[in-house]
Structures are given as C-alpha cells and as structure tokens.
Write an enzyme that holds these catalytic residues in place. Structure first.
Site, PDB file in Angstrom:
ATOM      1  N   CYS A 196       0.702  -1.198   0.094  1.00 25.16           N
ATOM      2  CA  CYS A 196      -0.140  -0.056  -0.041  1.00 25.16           C
ATOM      3  C   CYS A 196       0.932   1.215   0.026  1.00 25.16           C
ATOM      4  O   CYS A 196       1.984   1.184   0.688  1.00 25.16           O
ATOM      5  CB  CYS A 196      -0.777  -0.028   1.350  1.00 25.16           C
ATOM      6  SG  CYS A 196      -1.895  -1.306   1.518  1.00 25.16           S
ATOM      7  N   ARG A 206       4.783   0.615  -5.855  1.00 26.77           N
ATOM      8  CA  ARG A 206       4.497  -0.412  -4.849  1.00 26.77           C
ATOM      9  C   ARG A 206       3.566  -1.558  -5.134  1.00 26.77           C
ATOM     10  O   ARG A 206       3.454  -2.446  -4.262  1.00 26.77           O
ATOM     11  CB  ARG A 206       4.280   0.408  -3.445  1.00 26.77           C
ATOM     12  CG  ARG A 206       5.262   1.415  -3.066  1.00 26.77           C
ATOM     13  CD  ARG A 206       4.609   2.363  -2.035  1.00 26.77           C
ATOM     14  NE  ARG A 206       4.523   1.850  -0.623  1.00 26.77           N
ATOM     15  CZ  ARG A 206       5.389   1.637  -0.157  1.00 26.77           C
ATOM     16  NH1 ARG A 206       6.598   1.933  -0.234  1.00 26.77           N
ATOM     17  NH2 ARG A 206       5.217   1.150   1.217  1.00 26.77           N
ATOM     18  N   TRP A 234      -2.951  -2.526  -1.741  1.00 27.46           N
ATOM     19  CA  TRP A 234      -2.565  -3.754  -2.188  1.00 27.46           C
ATOM     20  C   TRP A 234      -3.279  -4.906  -1.224  1.00 27.46           C
ATOM     21  O   TRP A 234      -3.046  -4.829  -0.195  1.00 27.46           O
ATOM     22  CB  TRP A 234      -1.021  -3.848  -2.152  1.00 27.46           C
ATOM     23  CG  TRP A 234      -0.525  -5.024  -2.962  1.00 27.46           C
ATOM     24  CD1 TRP A 234      -0.348  -5.538  -4.220  1.00 27.46           C
ATOM     25  CD2 TRP A 234      -0.086  -6.475  -2.203  1.00 27.46           C
ATOM     26  NE1 TRP A 234       0.137  -6.632  -4.579  1.00 27.46           N
ATOM     27  CE2 TRP A 234       0.392  -7.238  -3.274  1.00 27.46           C
ATOM     28  CE3 TRP A 234       0.049  -6.851  -1.002  1.00 27.46           C
ATOM     29  CZ2 TRP A 234       1.032  -8.286  -2.851  1.00 27.46           C
ATOM     30  CZ3 TRP A 234       0.511  -8.277  -0.641  1.00 27.46           C
ATOM     31  CH2 TRP A 234       1.090  -8.871  -1.759  1.00 27.46           C
ATOM     32  N   ASN A 251      -1.452   1.459   6.074  1.00 26.12           N
ATOM     33  CA  ASN A 251      -0.527   0.431   5.243  1.00 26.12           C
ATOM     34  C   ASN A 251       0.112  -0.703   6.379  1.00 26.12           C
ATOM     35  O   ASN A 251       0.573  -0.351   7.266  1.00 26.12           O
ATOM     36  CB  ASN A 251       0.818   0.988   4.812  1.00 26.12           C
ATOM     37  CG  ASN A 251       1.605  -0.065   4.218  1.00 26.12           C
ATOM     38  OD1 ASN A 251       1.279  -1.136   3.853  1.00 26.12           O
ATOM     39  ND2 ASN A 251       2.950   0.521   3.851  1.00 26.12           N
ATOM     40  N   GLY A 252      -0.211  -1.829   6.246  1.00 22.52           N
ATOM     41  CA  GLY A 252       0.405  -2.784   7.143  1.00 22.52           C
ATOM     42  C   GLY A 252      -0.818  -3.995   7.381  1.00 22.52           C
ATOM     43  O   GLY A 252      -1.767  -3.984   6.657  1.00 22.52           O
ATOM     44  N   GLU A 308      18.820 -16.172  -9.639  1.00 23.17           N
ATOM     45  CA  GLU A 308      18.366 -14.735  -9.998  1.00 23.17           C
ATOM     46  C   GLU A 308      18.061 -14.592 -11.611  1.00 23.17           C
ATOM     47  O   GLU A 308      16.950 -13.721 -11.834  1.00 23.17           O
ATOM     48  CB  GLU A 308      19.525 -13.774  -9.633  1.00 23.17           C
ATOM     49  CG  GLU A 308      19.135 -12.057  -9.856  1.00 23.17           C
ATOM     50  CD  GLU A 308      17.895 -11.945  -9.360  1.00 23.17           C
ATOM     51  OE1 GLU A 308      17.177 -12.652  -8.311  1.00 23.17           O
ATOM     52  OE2 GLU A 308      17.241 -10.795  -9.744  1.00 23.17           O
ATOM     53  N   LYS A 314      14.403 -13.329 -12.554  1.00 22.71           N
ATOM     54  CA  LYS A 314      14.144 -12.055 -13.250  1.00 22.71           C
ATOM     55  C   LYS A 314      13.145 -12.343 -14.537  1.00 22.71           C
ATOM     56  O   LYS A 314      12.445 -11.510 -14.623  1.00 22.71           O
ATOM     57  CB  LYS A 314      15.357 -11.675 -13.751  1.00 22.71           C
ATOM     58  CG  LYS A 314      15.385 -10.179 -13.999  1.00 22.71           C
ATOM     59  CD  LYS A 314      14.904  -9.221 -12.896  1.00 22.71           C
ATOM     60  CE  LYS A 314      15.587  -9.603 -11.525  1.00 22.71           C
ATOM     61  NZ  LYS A 314      14.739  -9.301 -10.366  1.00 22.71           N
ATOM     62  N   GLU A 365       9.573 -13.351 -13.327  1.00 19.01           N
ATOM     63  CA  GLU A 365       8.662 -12.458 -12.624  1.00 19.01           C
ATOM     64  C   GLU A 365       8.284 -11.215 -13.504  1.00 19.01           C
ATOM     65  O   GLU A 365       7.113 -10.389 -13.284  1.00 19.01           O
ATOM     66  CB  GLU A 365       9.190 -11.591 -11.504  1.00 19.01           C
ATOM     67  CG  GLU A 365      10.540 -10.677 -11.569  1.00 19.01           C
ATOM     68  CD  GLU A 365      11.033 -10.448 -10.324  1.00 19.01           C
ATOM     69  OE1 GLU A 365      10.568 -10.142  -9.516  1.00 19.01           O
ATOM     70  OE2 GLU A 365      12.338 -10.130 -10.273  1.00 19.01           O
ATOM     71  N   HIS A 377      19.228 -35.983 -12.402  1.00 20.74           N
ATOM     72  CA  HIS A 377      18.585 -36.991 -11.416  1.00 20.74           C
ATOM     73  C   HIS A 377      16.819 -36.438 -11.345  1.00 20.74           C
ATOM     74  O   HIS A 377      16.295 -36.780 -10.406  1.00 20.74           O
ATOM     75  CB  HIS A 377      19.089 -36.522 -10.192  1.00 20.74           C
ATOM     76  CG  HIS A 377      20.578 -36.584 -10.082  1.00 20.74           C
ATOM     77  ND1 HIS A 377      21.069 -37.884  -9.723  1.00 20.74           N
ATOM     78  CD2 HIS A 377      21.643 -36.078 -10.313  1.00 20.74           C
ATOM     79  CE1 HIS A 377      22.452 -38.022  -9.780  1.00 20.74           C
ATOM     80  NE2 HIS A 377      22.814 -36.877 -10.179  1.00 20.74           N
ATOM     81  N   LYS A 388       6.605  -4.043  -5.032  1.00 23.36           N
ATOM     82  CA  LYS A 388       7.977  -3.561  -4.635  1.00 23.36           C
ATOM     83  C   LYS A 388       8.645  -3.792  -3.325  1.00 23.36           C
ATOM     84  O   LYS A 388       9.765  -4.304  -3.222  1.00 23.36           O
ATOM     85  CB  LYS A 388       8.375  -2.056  -4.807  1.00 23.36           C
ATOM     86  CG  LYS A 388       9.766  -1.644  -5.057  1.00 23.36           C
ATOM     87  CD  LYS A 388      10.535  -2.360  -5.963  1.00 23.36           C
ATOM     88  CE  LYS A 388      11.968  -1.925  -6.098  1.00 23.36           C
ATOM     89  NZ  LYS A 388      12.660  -2.647  -7.094  1.00 23.36           N
TER      90      LYS A 388
HETATM   91  C1  AGP Z   1      12.019  -8.069  -7.164  1.00 24.47           C
HETATM   92  O1  AGP Z   1      12.508  -8.281  -8.364  1.00 24.47           O
HETATM   93  C2  AGP Z   1      12.684  -9.395  -6.222  1.00 24.47           C
HETATM   94  N1  AGP Z   1      12.495 -10.204  -7.194  1.00 24.47           N
HETATM   95  C3  AGP Z   1      12.031  -9.298  -5.024  1.00 24.47           C
HETATM   96  O2  AGP Z   1      12.430 -10.644  -4.704  1.00 24.47           O
HETATM   97  C4  AGP Z   1      12.805  -8.720  -3.796  1.00 24.47           C
HETATM   98  O3  AGP Z   1      14.220  -9.179  -4.140  1.00 24.47           O
HETATM   99  C5  AGP Z   1      12.318  -9.149  -2.387  1.00 24.47           C
HETATM  100  O4  AGP Z   1      10.995  -9.107  -2.297  1.00 24.47           O
HETATM  101  C6  AGP Z   1      13.267  -8.675  -1.363  1.00 24.47           C
HETATM  102  O5  AGP Z   1      12.761  -7.093  -1.182  1.00 24.47           O
HETATM  103  P1  AGP Z   1      14.147  -6.072  -0.492  1.00 24.47           P
HETATM  104  O6  AGP Z   1      15.308  -6.268  -1.096  1.00 24.47           O
HETATM  105  O7  AGP Z   1      13.409  -4.731  -0.810  1.00 24.47           O
HETATM  106  O8  AGP Z   1      13.844  -6.845   0.922  1.00 24.47           O
END
Ligand code: AGP
Length: 605
Positions: free
Chosen positions: A2, A28, A76, A100-101, A478, A482, A485, A501, A600
């Site tokens: 949020c 966000r 959100w 927010n929370g 990673e 990437k 996502e 395996h 985010k």
């Molecule tokens: C966004 O691309 C990332 N995939 C996501 O996993 C992010 O790294 C994760 O939510 C942790 O966020 P932070 O680094 O703000 O703690």
C-alpha cells in the site's frame, strides 16, 4: 504494498497533490485507490477499484472541491478483495484514515466492537482501526491521548494517516513496522509512504519512528513520543532529483535502472576500494566472526548466495543463506562470533525485519546491506552498509541486486583480509579490479541490442531452464527469477549436475536452456551437462567468458563476458540477463515495471 499520501496546507490544490503522490507510489503495487478531502464546511470521500485513472474519472464526475487537507491511499489487498468498499480511506463516524500494514489482532477487536454495536461494511482490518478509534474517542477528548490508547490496542504492522472531523487543522500520523515519512514544506506539510511521493513539493523530510505520533498543521509538525512527550527529530534532505525518480527518456523504469548500473556501481564501491587502508577504515571490523548467516528474500537472497560463495571461498568462513520467511520460524544456531547479515533493497521487507529482530533478541551482531536511507532494517541493525542505487522504481530489482552482490563482495574481501586469508599482492590486484569494474560493466550494457536479439529465441516459450554450478547456480537462480517475474514465463534454475536426477525428463525439442559457465574450474563439467540437454533437443543460450569461448556446437546463442578476476566476475553476469529478460517481457507485451500480483516492497508477511 500500500501507498499513503497526506497533505495539509493551501499552497497547492489538495487533489492534485494526492493524485501526484499516489502516482509516484504506483510502483509499490496496488489494486484499488481512494482519497478523502476536507475544507471548513465539507468532506468528500472518493474511492475506486482498479487504477488511479479510474479514480480520476470519478473525481471529475464529482467535481473538484477546494480543500485544505486530504489523505490518499493505493491499496494492495491483504484482507478482502480489491473493490470500492474495501479500498481506503475508511471512515467511521467522523474518523477517517488510511493504513499500510496488517493488524494481527483485528478479528478479536472486530468481535469486541460488534458487541458494542458497530457494523462493518468492508472485510478490512483498516475499518476495524477506524471503528476502534471512534470507540476510544467516546471517552477521551485529547486526540493525542486517543491515538496513544490506540497504540496499546493494536498488534501487527501499521502506518496510519488520520483525520478527526472536529480537528480540521491537523492531520495525524503514526507507524509501527510499516514505512511513513513526514514531508516538510513552507506553509504546507505532507505524510507519505516513500520519498518519490513528496519530491515535487519538498526535499526535506523526517523519518517517523515506531510509536511516535505526528500532528501536522499547515504551519508545522509537532512530534510526540509514546508517553506524549514532545520530541524533535533530525530533518533529512532528499538527495534524489525528480528526474532520477522519473524514466529519464527510457521506455521503462526497469531499462533505465539497468542502464544506471555503471554509475551506481561506481557511486557505491569506489569510495571503498582506493586502497586497503581505506577499505578497512570504511568497512565494519569483521575479525571476530567465525560464522555468518545471510538472511533475505527473493533477489536479495540470491545476492546472498553469491556472498556465501565468495566469503567461504576467499575468507574461509562458513556461511548459511536463509530465506527470511523460513529463518524467522526455524531453530538457528549462534555463537558469540556469529554475524547475521540482512540484505534488503527497501529495508522494509516484513520477513527480513522479523529475522533481524530475532537475531537481536538472541544478542547476535547484525549488519544490514540496504538501499533506502533510514529504512527500518537500516535503523534497527547494529551496523549498516548502504548501496547507492538511488530510487529503484521498477518492481523487479536490477541495479539494487547488482549492488547487493558488489557490497557482499566487499564484505568477503574485508573478511579475507581480517582473517589473513589473502596475500598483499592479491588484495592490491582485487582493489584495482574493483576500480575498473564499473567501466567494464558499462561496456557490457552497450551491447544491449545483442542481448535483445537473443531474446527472440524465447518467443513463444512457456518453460525456460537455467543451469549452473557453484556460483553460476546462485546466478542462475536470479536469472530465472528475473525472467519469470516480468515475462510470466515459467522458469527454474537447476544445479547443472542435478538435472539428470529427474528434471531432465522435461527437456524436449526446442526447450530453451540458459547455461551459465563463468567459473573456469567447473567449465568442463558443466559443458558435459549442457551437451546432455542439447542431445535431447534443447535450444541453448550459453553465458560464458571470453577465455572459455570456443566454436561450440552445443549452443545456439552465446553471451560472452570479458574476463576479470574470478572474485569480481559474478558482478558482471546478471546485467546481460536482466536486459535479456527485459526484452523477452517487452516482446510479450508485459507490464514490465509493475508485473501482476507483485509489490516492490513486501511489508506484510
Ligand atoms: C524483485 O525483483 C525481487 N524479485 C524481490 O524478490 C525482492 O528481492 C524481495 O521482495 C526482497 O525485497 P527487499 O530487497 O526490498 O527486501
């Protein structure tokens, strides 16, 4: 997560300030939105499921209202689906607020309030807060005391912007675990979840701490601690410009942020790597630690895996890497010489905060690697190493991940020096390698068109596999995240030696496999695994080094990286894969900067 924006003052059109702020917070992630406006005689509440543009349509239909105060919110969804009723602001009686929370005890509070005759229109925990405030207000007149009692009743995380109709000269704010800043203007003041929402109006802000209460008027901001004692706090200065928080001419924030990697890598590491004395003077003293836990989520955890490889290989110190959402519930083993490193771009990830607090309860030293100045993880860790990525607006992290790997590399180098695991000449050589790295990375980014060309090979793909051994497996994880996502293509990373395996049964004609071979010691083994998938019809994109580049018959496309010392090689691997994923997602017409379902900063569990 949020987003909150609030404004009190007459210098700007309140609705414009709220909408501008909410648009700056879109990154966000959200699925509904709303604003509330006040002037001497009137109040207006306008909410909408969907995007901010839907809300703007409603505002136009309602007709603008000259106002002197307002609060806004992008939601959100956590409790209840995204719809007009569940969206914020929520109003009960003459209490209106945005939140927010997550309130963990909202159900018991709701039952208590229902017994007192309250009815609930929404499914949200936020409406419970508004009702609770309305109830508390029946027995108290002082708004600060009302808010103080509220903090004793709520369990969970919250950032709140609150207006009481009978006190239209003030906007109240308080927080616990969810981020909230106070923007300081001239005859106008702001509350916001993050800095980009206030940059168009002011670059001065205050970080509200947990339990503190802020009372904003157009003339100033009064702050109070949990016992309602007036307090004063340091005024921070935003060092970002508006264009830094804008796209800068690129089609997407993500592309802009990838192309910033040369500059931000320079900004982040050069101050450390002038010489050994400078490095040791700027880095924490890591001599006392004989084991390290790296705890993070998502991409930050993947950066941690690279850190593990470097610390273990070069500093000879054992490292465990844990996903924060697991770490916080599992048994952890500490000694007096354990260091827990929290990695987080936002510094507000709920699970990582919880892991940090768990470590602190166990009296273990904590070190944070974060991007957002003054964020919760930065402020609550014993020590903090900032990366200087600047605002990362795209939900999918790119430059922050690269800098997390770079900063963890400096931690590994410092530990190697502290534990006398490295000769002087190697230290000197590596410091020079760090100094040269940003320019080499810049050279890679200039080849973006070649990576975009390779992306065509993934047209129509529904499953993509990433392979790697050792540090290449950490990087493959990673690379896979990437891709999936932002392009929504299913992808998984696999240890190259593990594929046979079981999972190799999924390899069929034209299955795309992206194979990382950047560790010369393991190249031969991994190439054998690549040949296994090639023999079963896979289409192979090989990511390797110039020193390993041959006229191979087992790959269909190649990304060839310049050779740098193995210690710093991992930092160069992800940017080309970020550009590849970007182009794949672009060709699929995906919402690259705001992928579906993602936020985010995951400030809830
Ligand atoms: C966004 O691309 C990332 N995939 C996501 O996993 C992010 O790294 C994760 O939510 C942790 O966020 P932070 O680094 O703000 O703690």
């Amino acid at each position: 997560m949020c987003g909150i924006i609030g404004y009190i003052g007459k210098k700007h059109n309140v609705t414009d300030v709220l909408i501008t702020g909410l648009k700056a917070l879109e990154y966000r992630g959200y699925d509904s939105v709303g604003i509330a406006l006040w002037n001497e005689d009137m109040f207006k509440l306008i909410k909408s499921a969907g995007k901010i543009s839907h809300l703007e349509d409603k505002i136009r239909k309602e007709g603008n209202m000259t106002s002197q105060m307002g609060i806004g919110h992008t939601r959100w969804a956590t409790h209840g689906e995204p719809n007009d009723t569940n969206s914020h602001p929520h109003r009960v009686g003459n209490v209106t607020l945005v939140h927010n929370g997550i309130i963990e005890n909202y159900q018991e509070l709701k039952e208590e309030l229902i017994k007192k005759g309250y009815h609930f229109a929404s499914d949200t925990d936020t409406e419970v807060i508004a009702s609770l405030l309305d109830d508390i207000k029946k027995n108290k007149e002082n708004y600060l005391e009302i808010l103080q009692e509220l903090t004793t009743r709520l369990r969970g995380s919250y950032a709140l912007g609150i207006v009481f109709d009978q006190d239209k000269n003030h906007l109240y704010a308080l927080r616990k675990d969810s981020p909230l800043i106070l923007g300081i203007g001239d005859k106008e003041n702001f509350i916001a979840s993050d800095i980009p929402a206030i940059i168009p109006y002011t670059k001065q802000y205050i970080l509200l701490e947990a339990g503190e209460i802020a009372r904003l008027s157009e003339d100033g901001i009064d702050l109070f601690d949990t016992s309602l004692k007036p307090i004063s706090k340091k005024i921070q200065q935003v060092n970002w410009t508006m264009e830094q928080a804008e796209k800068g001419g690129y089609s997407h924030f993500m592309l802009k942020e990838i192309m910033e990697e040369e500059r931000v890598l320079k900004d982040t590491i050069l101050p450390f790597v002038k010489d050994k004395e400078t490095l040791l003077s700027k880095m924490p003293d890591l001599k006392k630690y004989d084991q390290v836990h790296i705890v993070a989520c998502g991409s930050a955890m993947h950066a941690g895996l690279v850190g593990k490889y470097l610390i273990e290989t070069y500093a000879n110190i054992p490292v465990t890497v844990e996903v924060a959402s697991e770490y916080r519930y599992k048994k952890n083993f500490y000694t007096d010489h354990t260091l827990v490193i929290l990695v987080s771009q936002s510094g507000e990830t709920a699970d990582t905060i919880a892991a940090l607090r768990l470590a602190k309860e166990s009296k273990v030293d904590t070190l944070a690697i974060v991007n957002v100045y003054g964020s919760t993880i930065a402020r609550e860790s014993d020590q903090v190493l900032y990366i200087y990525a600047g605002p990362e607006i795209a939900v999918a992290t790119t430059k922050a991940y690269t800098l997390q790997v770079a900063m963890l590399s400096l931690v590994a180098l410092t530990m190697a020096i502290n534990h006398k695991q490295m000769k002087e000449e190697e230290i000197t050589m590596l410091l020079e390698a760090f100094q040269n790295l940003p320019e080499i990375l810049g050279g890679l980014l200039e080849k973006q068109e070649s990576y975009f060309e390779i992306a065509k090979m993934l047209d129509g793909s529904e499953d993509v596999f990433f392979l790697g051994r050792g540090v290449d497996y950490a990087l493959a994880m990673e690379g896979s995240l990437k891709l999936k996502e932002i392009s929504y293509i299913h992808s998984e990373a696999y240890q190259a030696g593990e594929l046979k395996h079981g999972t190799i049964s999924l390899i069929e004609k034209n299955t795309p496999v992206i194979a990382l071979v950047t560790d010369e010691k393991l190249a031969e083994k991994t190439i054998s695994n690549i040949k296994e998938v090639k023999a079963r019809g896979a289409k192979v994109i090989l990511v390797t080094l110039e020193s390993l580049d041959r006229d191979y018959d087992f790959c269909d496309q190649k990304i060839v990286l310049p050779v740098v010392p193995p210690f710093v090689q991992p930092i160069l691997v992800m940017p080309p894969l970020q550009l590849l994923s970007f182009e794949v997602a672009r060709r699929r017409g995906c919402d690259i900067d705001k992928p579906r379902n993602l936020a985010k900063s995951v400030t809830v569990e």
